[in-house]
Design a protein around this motif. Structure first.
Motif, PDB file in Angstrom:
ATOM      1  N   TYR A  77       0.824  -1.217   0.000  1.00 29.75           N
ATOM      2  CA  TYR A  77       0.000   0.000   0.000  1.00 29.75           C
ATOM      3  C   TYR A  77       0.860   1.271   0.000  1.00 29.75           C
ATOM      4  CZ  TYR A  77       0.783   1.286   4.915  1.00 29.75           C
ATOM      5  OH  TYR A  77       1.342   1.708   6.081  1.00 29.75           O
ATOM      6  N   LYS A  78       2.103   1.155   0.503  1.00 25.54           N
ATOM      7  CA  LYS A  78       2.949   2.352   0.619  1.00 25.54           C
ATOM      8  C   LYS A  78       3.270   2.972  -0.737  1.00 25.54           C
ATOM      9  CE  LYS A  78       4.860   1.446   5.137  1.00 25.54           C
ATOM     10  NZ  LYS A  78       5.995   1.364   6.006  1.00 25.54           N
ATOM     11  N   LYS A  79       3.230   2.158  -1.785  1.00 28.30           N
ATOM     12  CA  LYS A  79       3.491   2.707  -3.126  1.00 28.30           C
ATOM     13  C   LYS A  79       2.366   3.610  -3.587  1.00 28.30           C
ATOM     14  CE  LYS A  79       6.970  -0.176  -4.827  1.00 28.30           C
ATOM     15  NZ  LYS A  79       7.643  -0.854  -5.872  1.00 28.30           N
ATOM     16  N   ARG A  80       1.222   3.514  -2.896  1.00 26.37           N
ATOM     17  CA  ARG A  80       0.070   4.315  -3.321  1.00 26.37           C
ATOM     18  C   ARG A  80      -0.160   5.517  -2.417  1.00 26.37           C
ATOM     19  NH1 ARG A  80      -4.839   0.314  -4.047  1.00 26.37           N
ATOM     20  NH2 ARG A  80      -5.825   2.221  -4.811  1.00 26.37           N
ATOM     21  N   GLY A 108      10.420   2.879  -6.459  1.00 23.85           N
ATOM     22  CA  GLY A 108      10.667   1.956  -7.567  1.00 23.85           C
ATOM     23  C   GLY A 108      10.462   2.588  -8.937  1.00 23.85           C
ATOM     24  N   LEU A 109      10.603   3.920  -9.032  1.00 20.77           N
ATOM     25  CA  LEU A 109      10.427   4.556 -10.337  1.00 20.77           C
ATOM     26  C   LEU A 109      11.703   4.423 -11.162  1.00 20.77           C
ATOM     27  CD1 LEU A 109       8.643   7.894  -9.292  1.00 20.77           C
ATOM     28  CD2 LEU A 109       7.625   5.688  -9.868  1.00 20.77           C
ATOM     29  N   HIS A 154       5.294   9.810  -7.639  1.00 23.50           N
ATOM     30  CA  HIS A 154       4.780   8.489  -8.022  1.00 23.50           C
ATOM     31  C   HIS A 154       3.260   8.489  -8.185  1.00 23.50           C
ATOM     32  CE1 HIS A 154       4.548   8.919  -3.745  1.00 23.50           C
ATOM     33  NE2 HIS A 154       3.868   7.808  -3.597  1.00 23.50           N
ATOM     34  N   ASN A 155       2.672   9.693  -8.262  1.00 27.92           N
ATOM     35  CA  ASN A 155       1.230   9.827  -8.495  1.00 27.92           C
ATOM     36  C   ASN A 155       0.400   8.980  -7.523  1.00 27.92           C
ATOM     37  OD1 ASN A 155      -1.104  10.695  -9.702  1.00 27.92           O
ATOM     38  ND2 ASN A 155      -1.038   9.169 -11.338  1.00 27.92           N
ATOM     39  N   PRO A 156       0.542   9.261  -6.209  1.00 26.01           N
ATOM     40  CA  PRO A 156      -0.128   8.419  -5.210  1.00 26.01           C
ATOM     41  C   PRO A 156      -1.645   8.632  -5.191  1.00 26.01           C
ATOM     42  CG  PRO A 156       0.836  10.322  -4.151  1.00 26.01           C
ATOM     43  CD  PRO A 156       1.275  10.381  -5.590  1.00 26.01           C
TER      44      PRO A 156
END
Ligand SMILES: Nc1ncnc2c1ncn2[C@@H]1O[C@H](COP(=O)(O)OP(=O)(O)OP(=O)(O)O)[C@@H](O)[C@H]1O
Length: 262
Positions: A77-80, A108-109, A154-156
Motif C-alpha cells: 500500500y505504501k506505493k500508493r 521503484g520509479l 509516483h502519483n499516489p
C-alpha cells in the motif's frame, strides 16, 4: 456512484507508556475526500498519521488502507501513498535532484523518467535553477516545494500533508491549493493536517477535529458551523476545545514583559 473507502480506523487506541494519546477512534475516509485534520498541540494528529503510514505501531484496534489491515504487514500500500512531513531535515546534505532521485528510487520509479519528471515539476514551481544546490541552502518555501514534489512523483492515490503550505508565499500557496483541489476532483484522497484555520476552512471538504484523543467534530465546514452556531473555523475550534482565555493569557503575558527589571 458510490465512493470507495480508502482508509478505515476501527476502535484505534494508542498509548505512549502510561499516556493515553488516542482513545477508541473510528474513522472512515473516502476517495476524493480532502480531510482537514485539526486539533490542539499534542492532540494526537501526527501520531494518527504516522500510524497510517506504518511508522508507529503498538496500538489497539485496526487500521485498514485500501481494505488491507496494516497488521498483516503487507507494505504494498505504501506505493500508493505520499507524505509531506512537517520536518524533513535529515537529507540536508543532498541536492534537490539527489533527494528527488532517492525518493523516486524508494518508490521503484525508473531513474531517467523520474529525473525528467522531477525537473519538469521543479520548473513549474520555479526552483529548477537550484536543482543541483544542497537542500541546506534552500529557503523554507523552496524546501517545502521539494517536499511537495517528492510526495507526488509516483502519483499516489492518498496524500498525507503536515503543514504543507508552511513557508510558501501567497502565490505559491494558491498554486498548491489548486493542485490539491484538482487531485481531489480526480479521486485522490488528501489528509491535510494544519493549524492555519482559515486555510483548512477553504481547502477541506470535510473537517475532523481531534481533541483529548477523541474525535470532537467530523463534517463539512457548513455542518460544523450549523452544529456549533459559530462563524469561522477558528471560533468552532476554540469552542470545541473549550478555549476562551486568549485575551487574559495575552494580558498576563504582556504585563510580565512590561515589568521593570531590578
Ligand atoms: N514517540 C513518542 N513517545 C512518547 N510520547 C509521544 C511520542 N510521540 C508523541 N508522543 C506524545 O503523544 C501526544 C500526541 O503527540 P502528536 O505529535 O501526535 O500531537 P499533534 O496533535 O500532532 O501535535 P502538534 O499539533 O503539536 O503537532 C503528545 O503528548 C506527545 O508528547
Amino acid at each position: 456512484m458510490e465512493r470507495q473507502e480508502v482508509i478505515r480506523l476501527e476502535h484505534v487506541t494508542k498509548r505512549f507508556g502510561d499516556k493515553l494519546v488516542l482513545e477508541d477512534i473510528d474513522l472512515s475516509v473516502y476517495e476524493g475526500d480532502i480531510i482537514g485534520y485539526i486539533g490542539p498541540n499534542g492532540a494526537g494528529k501526527s501520531t494518527t498519521v504516522k500510524m497510517m503510514l506504518g511508522l508507529v505501531d503498538g496500538y489497539e484496534g485496526n487500521i485498514l488502507i485500501f481494505g488491507e489491515n496494516l497488521k498483516n504487514q503487507d507494505h504494498t500500500y505504501k506505493k500508493r501513498i505520499g507524505y509531506v512531513p512537517e520536518n524533513a531535515e535529515l537529507y540536508d546534505s543532498l541536492t534537490a535532484q539527489e533527494y528527488l532521485a532517492f525518493i523516486a528510487g524508494l518508490y521503484g520509479l525508473e531513474e531517467e523518467t523520474a529525473r525528467e519528471k522531477a525537473h519538469r515539476l521543479m520548473m513549474k514551481f520555479e526552483i529548477d535553477h537550484v536543482m543541483n544546490a544542497r537542500l541546506s541552502s534552500f529557503s523554507k518555501g523552496m524546501r517545502q516545494k521539494v517536499l511537495i514534489i517528492s510526495s507526488l512523483l509516483h502519483n499516489p492515490d492518498v496524500l498525507f500533508l503536515d503543514e504543507p503550505l508552511s513557508g510558501l508565499d501567497a502565490n505559491s500557496m494558491l498554486i498548491v491549493r489548486e493542485i490539491l483541489a484538482q487531485l481531489s476532483a480526480q479521486g485522490k484522497t488528501i489528509f491535510y493536517s494544519s493549524h492555519i484555520m482559515d486555510i483548512v476552512e477553504k481547502i477541506s471538504n470535510r473537517i475532523v477535529l481531534i481533541s483529548d484523543g477523541h474525535i470532537a467534530a467530523d463534517g463539512t465546514f457548513d455542518e460544523l458551523k450549523e452544529q456549533n452556531q459559530k462563524g469561522s473555523l477558528q471560533d468552532i475550534f476554540n469552542s470545541l476545545t473549550g478555549f476562551s482565555q486568549h485575551k487574559e493569557i495575552a494580558e498576563d503575558f504582556v504585563a510580565i514583559v512590561q515589568e521593570e527589571l531590578a
